[in-house]
Design a protein around this motif. Structure first.
Motif, PDB file in Angstrom:
ATOM      1  N   ILE A  51       0.850  -1.207   0.000  1.00 28.76           N
ATOM      2  CA  ILE A  51       0.000   0.000   0.000  1.00 28.76           C
ATOM      3  C   ILE A  51       0.882   1.253   0.000  1.00 28.76           C
ATOM      4  CG2 ILE A  51      -1.764   1.271   1.291  1.00 28.76           C
ATOM      5  CD1 ILE A  51      -2.630  -1.515   2.437  1.00 28.76           C
ATOM      6  N   GLU A  54       2.297   1.699  -3.451  1.00 30.95           N
ATOM      7  CA  GLU A  54       1.280   2.241  -4.373  1.00 30.95           C
ATOM      8  C   GLU A  54       1.273   3.761  -4.293  1.00 30.95           C
ATOM      9  OE1 GLU A  54      -2.667   0.938  -3.540  1.00 30.95           O
ATOM     10  OE2 GLU A  54      -2.026  -1.120  -3.215  1.00 30.95           O
ATOM     11  N   LYS A  55       1.219   4.272  -3.075  1.00 30.53           N
ATOM     12  CA  LYS A  55       1.127   5.720  -2.887  1.00 30.53           C
ATOM     13  C   LYS A  55       2.389   6.409  -3.416  1.00 30.53           C
ATOM     14  CE  LYS A  55      -1.865   5.188   1.153  1.00 30.53           C
ATOM     15  NZ  LYS A  55      -3.105   5.655   0.548  1.00 30.53           N
ATOM     16  N   PHE A  58       2.933   7.125  -7.234  1.00 34.82           N
ATOM     17  CA  PHE A  58       2.276   8.241  -7.917  1.00 34.82           C
ATOM     18  C   PHE A  58       2.761   9.592  -7.391  1.00 34.82           C
ATOM     19  CE2 PHE A  58      -0.382   4.698  -8.978  1.00 34.82           C
ATOM     20  CZ  PHE A  58      -0.743   4.973 -10.277  1.00 34.82           C
TER      21      PHE A  58
ATOM     22  N   ARG B  22       1.037  13.671  -1.613  1.00 30.08           N
ATOM     23  CA  ARG B  22       0.913  14.721  -0.612  1.00 30.08           C
ATOM     24  C   ARG B  22       0.351  14.116   0.648  1.00 30.08           C
ATOM     25  NH1 ARG B  22       2.074  19.951  -2.729  1.00 30.08           N
ATOM     26  NH2 ARG B  22       2.166  19.723  -4.979  1.00 30.08           N
ATOM     27  N   VAL B 191      -8.322   0.523  -6.601  1.00 32.42           N
ATOM     28  CA  VAL B 191      -7.024   0.879  -6.011  1.00 32.42           C
ATOM     29  C   VAL B 191      -6.765   2.373  -6.180  1.00 32.42           C
ATOM     30  CG1 VAL B 191      -4.526   0.671  -6.360  1.00 32.42           C
ATOM     31  CG2 VAL B 191      -5.933  -1.382  -6.178  1.00 32.42           C
ATOM     32  N   LEU B 192      -7.011   2.897  -7.362  1.00 28.45           N
ATOM     33  CA  LEU B 192      -6.748   4.319  -7.598  1.00 28.45           C
ATOM     34  C   LEU B 192      -7.632   5.198  -6.721  1.00 28.45           C
ATOM     35  CD1 LEU B 192      -6.292   4.368 -11.480  1.00 28.45           C
ATOM     36  CD2 LEU B 192      -4.532   4.658  -9.740  1.00 28.45           C
ATOM     37  N   ARG B 194      -9.276   4.413  -3.887  1.00 23.32           N
ATOM     38  CA  ARG B 194      -9.126   4.256  -2.429  1.00 23.32           C
ATOM     39  C   ARG B 194      -7.700   4.544  -1.958  1.00 23.32           C
ATOM     40  NH1 ARG B 194     -10.197   4.215   1.328  1.00 23.32           N
ATOM     41  NH2 ARG B 194     -10.461   2.288   2.470  1.00 23.32           N
ATOM     42  N   ASP B 195      -6.713   3.930  -2.598  1.00 23.55           N
ATOM     43  CA  ASP B 195      -5.354   4.050  -2.064  1.00 23.55           C
ATOM     44  C   ASP B 195      -4.622   5.284  -2.590  1.00 23.55           C
ATOM     45  OD1 ASP B 195      -5.594   1.839  -0.502  1.00 23.55           O
ATOM     46  OD2 ASP B 195      -4.543   0.481  -1.855  1.00 23.55           O
ATOM     47  N   ILE B 196      -4.892   5.683  -3.806  1.00 26.06           N
ATOM     48  CA  ILE B 196      -4.149   6.813  -4.379  1.00 26.06           C
ATOM     49  C   ILE B 196      -4.916   8.122  -4.179  1.00 26.06           C
ATOM     50  CG2 ILE B 196      -2.952   7.689  -6.414  1.00 26.06           C
ATOM     51  CD1 ILE B 196      -1.994   4.910  -5.375  1.00 26.06           C
ATOM     52  N   GLU B 198      -7.465   8.430  -2.245  1.00 26.41           N
ATOM     53  CA  GLU B 198      -7.856   8.423  -0.834  1.00 26.41           C
ATOM     54  C   GLU B 198      -9.325   8.802  -0.611  1.00 26.41           C
ATOM     55  OE1 GLU B 198      -4.865  10.648   1.275  1.00 26.41           O
ATOM     56  OE2 GLU B 198      -3.444   9.003   1.082  1.00 26.41           O
TER      57      GLU B 198
END
Lengths: 81, 239
Positions: A51, A54-55, A58, B22, B191-192, B194-196, B198
């Motif tokens: 996880i 993943e962050k 990007f 961020r 995934v995009l 929820r995880d990216i 947010e």
């Protein structure tokens, strides 16, 4: 005392466990399993790291300014043809 | 009012690249409720720039529209390009979003900030374009999910990953992006969101038109699949 969950049950509900969404009794049983099972501990660590990766994947600089032709096109939408 | 023909991007002048990571506080700058009281302090510095901008928009002030578009477009391009993986389609989705926002502005109740509102509209515009695409290439995740023996033990014990995964390394990021791109679209999107991006589970469920339970299941399976795709490389077994 709740029976220890199997590896299958732990990995199936790992997302809920990690999100703190399991009830206290089940959380406690999960944690007892994790204390005893190196494979599931490894899996949990790598799941959490996935996880984070993943962050980080990007984390790129954003456009400083929007493309001018796009801004012009959007603003033209409001004007009568 | 008739709308002009859609703008055609024959040759994009700028690449659309994803934005920086961020903190949650920055990434969700518009989550708080915006009071819509008129400014009462010094006229040169509005007490509530958001309320002032909204009032100008509602009065049809062209400069206010230009300000809104310039301020919001970079973030909207970032999220639409992530979802659509196409610069041209991302720009079209942003345009779709502003068309919808301009139409809906008279009904905007300021229950969220303007930026949050338009950001949601842009996500919906991108998802609508995703849904319109042919999805015959959906594949199963099963091969990337953990396997178990009859008594519930893992069939293949998980090996540890290094404590320092090298999160700063460009190669890691490229590997992770490539892994995300291998996911079936329905999982990649979750995934995009929820995880990216947010979004909360409820927000993602609403955007996707599925239940919160389905969002949770897809997210967990997608993360498991990503973990499996990265596992050999993280353990140094793959080039």
């Amino acid at each position: 005392m709740t029976d220890l969950p199997t590896c299958r049950e732990v990995l199936e509900f790992l997302g809920d466990y990690d999100a703190g969404e399991l009830d206290p009794m089940r959380t406690s049983a999960f944690e007892r399993h994790l204390e005893l099972c190196a494979s599931c501990r490894n899996y949990l660590h790598s799941y959490r790291l996935t996880i984070e990766l993943e962050k980080d994947a990007f984390a790129e600089p954003e456009l400083a300014d929007p493309p001018e032709e796009l801004v012009a096109a959007i603003l033209a939408i409001r004007r009568p043809a | 009012m008739p709308y002009p023909r859609r703008y055609l991007f024959l040759r994009p002048l700028f690449p659309v690249s994803p934005g920086p990571r961020r903190s949650r506080a920055w990434r969700r700058p518009h989550r708080t409720h915006a009071p819509v009281q008129p400014a009462t302090s010094a006229p040169s510095v509005p007490a509530d720039p958001e309320a002032e901008l909204l009032a100008r928009l509602r009065a049809g002030d062209e400069a206010a529209y230009a300000q809104l578009v310039r301020e919001q477009t970079p973030a909207l391009l970032r999220v639409t390009s992530r979802l659509l993986r196409s610069d041209d389609e991302a720009r079209d989705a942003v345009q779709d979003a502003f068309v919808a926002a301009f139409r809906a502005l008279p009904r905007f109740r300021a229950e969220s900030r303007l930026g949050t509102w338009i950001y949601r509209i842009a996500i919906n515009a991108a998802l609508a374009r995703l849904r319109a695409r042919a999805s015959a290439d959906e594949v199963s995740l099963d091969e990337w999910l953990p396997r178990f023996v009859e008594d519930g033990h893992a069939a293949e014990p998980s090996e540890p990953w290094p404590a320092d995964a090298g999160t700063e390394r460009r190669e890691v990021r490229e590997r992770v992006r490539a892994a995300i791109d291998r996911l079936p679209e329905t999982y990649r999107t979750v995934v995009l969101l929820r995880d990216i991006e947010e979004l909360t589970t409820d927000e993602a469920a609403q955007a996707l038109g599925i239940s919160t339970g389905a969002v949770k299941v897809r997210l967990h399976r997608a993360r498991q699949a990503l973990r499996a795709l990265l596992d050999p490389w993280m353990r140094g077994e793959a080039a």
